[in-house]
Scaffold this motif. Structure first.
Motif, PDB file in Angstrom:
ATOM      1  N   GLU A 166     -12.580   0.462  -4.574  1.00 15.52           N
ATOM      2  CA  GLU A 166     -12.347   0.452  -3.382  1.00 15.52           C
ATOM      3  C   GLU A 166     -13.857  -0.199  -2.673  1.00 15.52           C
ATOM      4  O   GLU A 166     -13.925  -0.618  -1.442  1.00 15.52           O
ATOM      5  CB  GLU A 166     -11.876   1.792  -2.606  1.00 15.52           C
TER       6      GLU A 166
ATOM      7  N   ASN B  59     -18.436   7.912   3.794  1.00 14.03           N
ATOM      8  CA  ASN B  59     -17.537   7.490   4.485  1.00 14.03           C
ATOM      9  C   ASN B  59     -17.954   7.938   5.856  1.00 14.03           C
ATOM     10  O   ASN B  59     -17.397   7.101   6.950  1.00 14.03           O
ATOM     11  CB  ASN B  59     -16.305   8.343   4.089  1.00 14.03           C
TER      12      ASN B  59
ATOM     13  N   SER C  91      -1.372   8.173   0.670  1.00 15.54           N
ATOM     14  CA  SER C  91      -2.197   8.847  -0.378  1.00 15.54           C
ATOM     15  C   SER C  91      -1.222   9.977  -0.850  1.00 15.54           C
ATOM     16  O   SER C  91      -0.521  10.518  -0.164  1.00 15.54           O
ATOM     17  CB  SER C  91      -3.523   9.643   0.595  1.00 15.54           C
TER      18      SER C  91
ATOM     19  N   SER D  25     -10.513   5.894   7.074  1.00 22.75           N
ATOM     20  CA  SER D  25     -10.570   4.869   6.218  1.00 22.75           C
ATOM     21  C   SER D  25     -11.283   3.585   6.497  1.00 22.75           C
ATOM     22  O   SER D  25     -10.575   2.680   6.988  1.00 22.75           O
ATOM     23  CB  SER D  25      -8.938   4.322   5.572  1.00 22.75           C
TER      24      SER D  25
ATOM     25  N   ASP E  31     -10.911   4.405   1.294  1.00 24.11           N
ATOM     26  CA  ASP E  31      -9.456   4.040   1.631  1.00 24.11           C
ATOM     27  C   ASP E  31      -8.465   5.195   1.310  1.00 24.11           C
ATOM     28  O   ASP E  31      -8.485   5.518  -0.080  1.00 24.11           O
ATOM     29  CB  ASP E  31      -9.179   2.589   0.638  1.00 24.11           C
ATOM     30  N   TRP E  32      -8.084   5.924   2.088  1.00 19.96           N
ATOM     31  CA  TRP E  32      -7.027   6.975   2.001  1.00 19.96           C
ATOM     32  C   TRP E  32      -5.669   6.440   1.731  1.00 19.96           C
ATOM     33  O   TRP E  32      -4.691   7.371   1.173  1.00 19.96           O
ATOM     34  CB  TRP E  32      -7.009   8.074   3.210  1.00 19.96           C
ATOM     35  N   THR E  33      -5.339   5.153   1.819  1.00 19.19           N
ATOM     36  CA  THR E  33      -3.982   4.910   1.597  1.00 19.19           C
ATOM     37  C   THR E  33      -3.921   4.496   0.176  1.00 19.19           C
ATOM     38  O   THR E  33      -2.677   4.251  -0.412  1.00 19.19           O
ATOM     39  CB  THR E  33      -3.654   3.452   2.388  1.00 19.19           C
TER      40      THR E  33
ATOM     41  N   ASP F 232      -8.134  16.406  -0.184  1.00 17.28           N
ATOM     42  CA  ASP F 232      -7.130  15.837   0.559  1.00 17.28           C
ATOM     43  C   ASP F 232      -6.232  16.539   1.340  1.00 17.28           C
ATOM     44  O   ASP F 232      -6.212  16.299   2.700  1.00 17.28           O
ATOM     45  CB  ASP F 232      -6.129  15.020  -0.505  1.00 17.28           C
TER      46      ASP F 232
ATOM     47  N   ARG G 251       0.720  -1.225   0.110  1.00 22.30           N
ATOM     48  CA  ARG G 251       0.231   0.150  -0.039  1.00 22.30           C
ATOM     49  C   ARG G 251       0.715   1.249   0.080  1.00 22.30           C
ATOM     50  O   ARG G 251       1.928   1.188   0.586  1.00 22.30           O
ATOM     51  CB  ARG G 251      -0.959   0.144   1.405  1.00 22.30           C
TER      52      ARG G 251
ATOM     53  N   HIS H 276      -4.422   8.609   8.049  1.00 23.21           N
ATOM     54  CA  HIS H 276      -4.923   8.204   6.858  1.00 23.21           C
ATOM     55  C   HIS H 276      -5.252   6.664   6.894  1.00 23.21           C
ATOM     56  O   HIS H 276      -6.032   6.188   6.282  1.00 23.21           O
ATOM     57  CB  HIS H 276      -3.972   8.534   5.554  1.00 23.21           C
ATOM     58  N   CYS H 277      -4.782   5.959   7.786  1.00 22.56           N
ATOM     59  CA  CYS H 277      -4.718   4.431   7.787  1.00 22.56           C
ATOM     60  C   CYS H 277      -5.681   4.143   9.075  1.00 22.56           C
ATOM     61  O   CYS H 277      -6.153   3.119   9.206  1.00 22.56           O
ATOM     62  CB  CYS H 277      -3.434   3.909   8.490  1.00 22.56           C
TER      63      CYS H 277
ATOM     64  N   SER I 285     -17.727   5.634   9.384  1.00 18.89           N
ATOM     65  CA  SER I 285     -16.857   5.774  10.367  1.00 18.89           C
ATOM     66  C   SER I 285     -17.111   6.484  11.465  1.00 18.89           C
ATOM     67  O   SER I 285     -16.654   6.201  12.556  1.00 18.89           O
ATOM     68  CB  SER I 285     -15.539   7.092   9.821  1.00 18.89           C
TER      69      SER I 285
END
Length: 493
Positions: A404, A238, A76, A374, A327-329, A355, A73, A368-369, A242
């Motif tokens: 994603e 999202n 971002s 995400s 998924d921000w990765t 971003d 991975r 971001h993880c 979350s």
């Protein structure tokens, strides 16, 4: 006002992504064959619920949702960028695009049938800007309360899109209208605080506060707190996931179990003693039982089992996510490279604004993880225990977020969730938010109606929801395929 799709395509070519910027070692996907166009003449045949069973021949092909083995991975792309815009510049850009988007959504609201205005709004005090909750009431609200003043309605708590820094709680009024008509639920749309003024995790926490506020004031709002659903578009999708994780694993509250009990919130004392109610004209006044009873409304739900109770447990029954970011990765360059139609993706102007505003570098703590940023990366036990059993996901074929979304939907299915995934063919991200007042809103409403009908099954505890009775993949007999908004303008939702 955001440019038309043709203009944005030109912009996309001028502001092309550096595909070597993100070191994810992903080879470009194989070119997929173009699907043949299918035209439809009679929309009436497809408005009946009996015609929405999945067909034998799916129009839109599906690609594997398995991740490629051995591919690491990446961060971002904006987190490894050497050109980091200042927060002041980001705020100026955000305010500029917010003003243009407000104008665009003004034209968006002209498409018939016109959506209803919010009946009233509440404000949740914060240390900066209050969180606003816009309440929409079902058509039979007053009649239901007149017959049974103790009735409790189910509720849908909605989070708007806009890349976490644009958008408004009133952007999803067409979705609210369909939900009111087909579920008889109270629709609550949340104006969470936006980036760059309030980066991660403030929007997530604001959404959690909104859920707890509705539960805390359920009795006076005539809401069945044990019969709630969350919905959201793009960034709002999202937040729907979350916020559920944040509620369970950061706030220590089990909102998926009937036996859950709510903790004291940071605003409990304030909101209980002083709730601010704002009517449709925007005038603030003190909230009291008489005012609320004259404004709010309920309808058929499982609340008949809880009518005389003043403290019902909080339970999130379902999530409806429209083209969510998960998924921000995955770098933006990789998402575009793996998309089915890169020319239809949002231009770099918007994605950089989103971003850098929401997850500003340097990301020392690895936000971001985080599953709160995400949700697609959440551990299996978090998904099993922190998300409701019934989930809908609507994905767009020409969206950089498609892959994603499919990967996450596959995980939800493997972990035992009743996931209903729908791929909408040949439409870009936020296709339903076109500001074109002459768009075919009736075709969009067909998909909204399908989603609301499934949501109503959850509220009513009816059998048949889930993959066995799914309306998952759209196909050649579904009129939305060639009834996209004419001259569609791609908004950064």
């Amino acid at each position: 006002m955001p440019a038309s799709s043709s203009t944005m395509n030109n912009s996309s070519s001028e502001e092309s992504y550096d595909m070597t910027e993100a070191k994810d070692f992903a080879p470009p996907p194989a070119q997929s064959p173009k699907s043949a166009k299918v035209f439809f003449n009679n929309i009436a045949d497809f408005e009946n619920a009996s015609t929405i069973d999945p067909p034998e021949n799916m129009l839109a092909e599906t690609f594997s949702t398995e991740t490629r083995a051995g591919r690491p991975r990446s961060m971002s792309h904006h987190l490894s960028s050497k050109k980091i815009p200042s927060r002041r510049l980001l705020k100026i850009k955000a305010k500029f695009w917010r003003s243009l988007m407000t104008l665009a959504m003004h034209f968006h609201d002209f498409a018939p049938p016109r959506p209803p205005p919010p009946a009233f709004k509440h404000k949740i005090p914060t240390d900066t800007t209050p969180i606003e909750l816009f309440f929409y009431l079902p058509p039979r609200y007053e009649d239901t309360l007149r017959r049974d003043p103790s009735f409790r309605f189910p509720a849908v708590i909605n989070f708007h899109g806009g890349g976490f820094c644009l958008g408004d709680a009133r952007d999803d009024r067409y979705w609210a209208r369909v939900v009111l008509e087909h579920t008889n639920a109270i629709f609550v749309s949340v104006n969470y605080r936006r980036a760059p003024e309030h980066p991660f995790p403030v929007p997530v926490d604001d959404c959690v506060e909104s859920i707890l506020y509705v539960e805390e004031h359920a009795a006076e709002l005539h809401i069945d707190a044990s019969n709630l659903a969350l919905s959201g578009f793009s960034a709002g999708g999202n937040l729907a996931f979350s916020a559920s994780f944040r509620l369970a694993y950061h706030r220590g509250m089990d909102a998926m179990d009937w036996r859950s009990s709510r903790p004291t919130t940071s605003h409990s004392v304030v909101t209980t003693s002083h709730s601010v109610v704002t009517d449709a004209e925007g005038t603030d006044r003190e909230g009291n039982d008489h005012d609320i009873h004259s404004l709010v409304t309920p309808i058929h739900s499982t609340s008949n089992l809880l009518r005389d109770r003043t403290d019902t447990p909080l339970r999130i029954r379902s999530i409806v996510a429209w083209y969510p970011l998960l998924d921000w990765t995955m770098s933006r360059s990789r998402k575009i490279r793996e998309s089915r139609n890169p020319k239809k993706c949002l231009p770099k102007t918007f994605t950089d604004l989103f971003d850098f505003s929401y997850l500003p570098p340097p990301d020392v703590s690895g936000d971001h993880c985080s599953p709160y940023a995400s949700p697609g990366l959440a551990q299996d036990h978090m998904i099993c225990d922190g998300l409701p059993a019934d989930i809908q996901m609507w994905l767009c074929e020409w969206d950089m977020l498609l892959r994603e979304g499919q990967i996450f939907a596959d995980r939800l299915d493997r972990l035992g969730k009743r996931i209903d995934t729908k791929l909408i063919p040949r439409v870009p991200h936020a296709w339903d938010k076109s500001p074109n007042p002459f768009r075919d809103q009736r075709a969009i409403d067909i998909l909204y109606t399908k989603s609301a009908m499934n949501l109503n099954k959850v509220f009513q505890d009816k059998e048949g929801y889930g993959p066995a009775n799914s309306m998952s993949s759209l196909h050649a007999t579904d009129s939305i395929i060639e009834r996209q908004p004419r001259r569609s303008i791609v908004l950064p939702i």
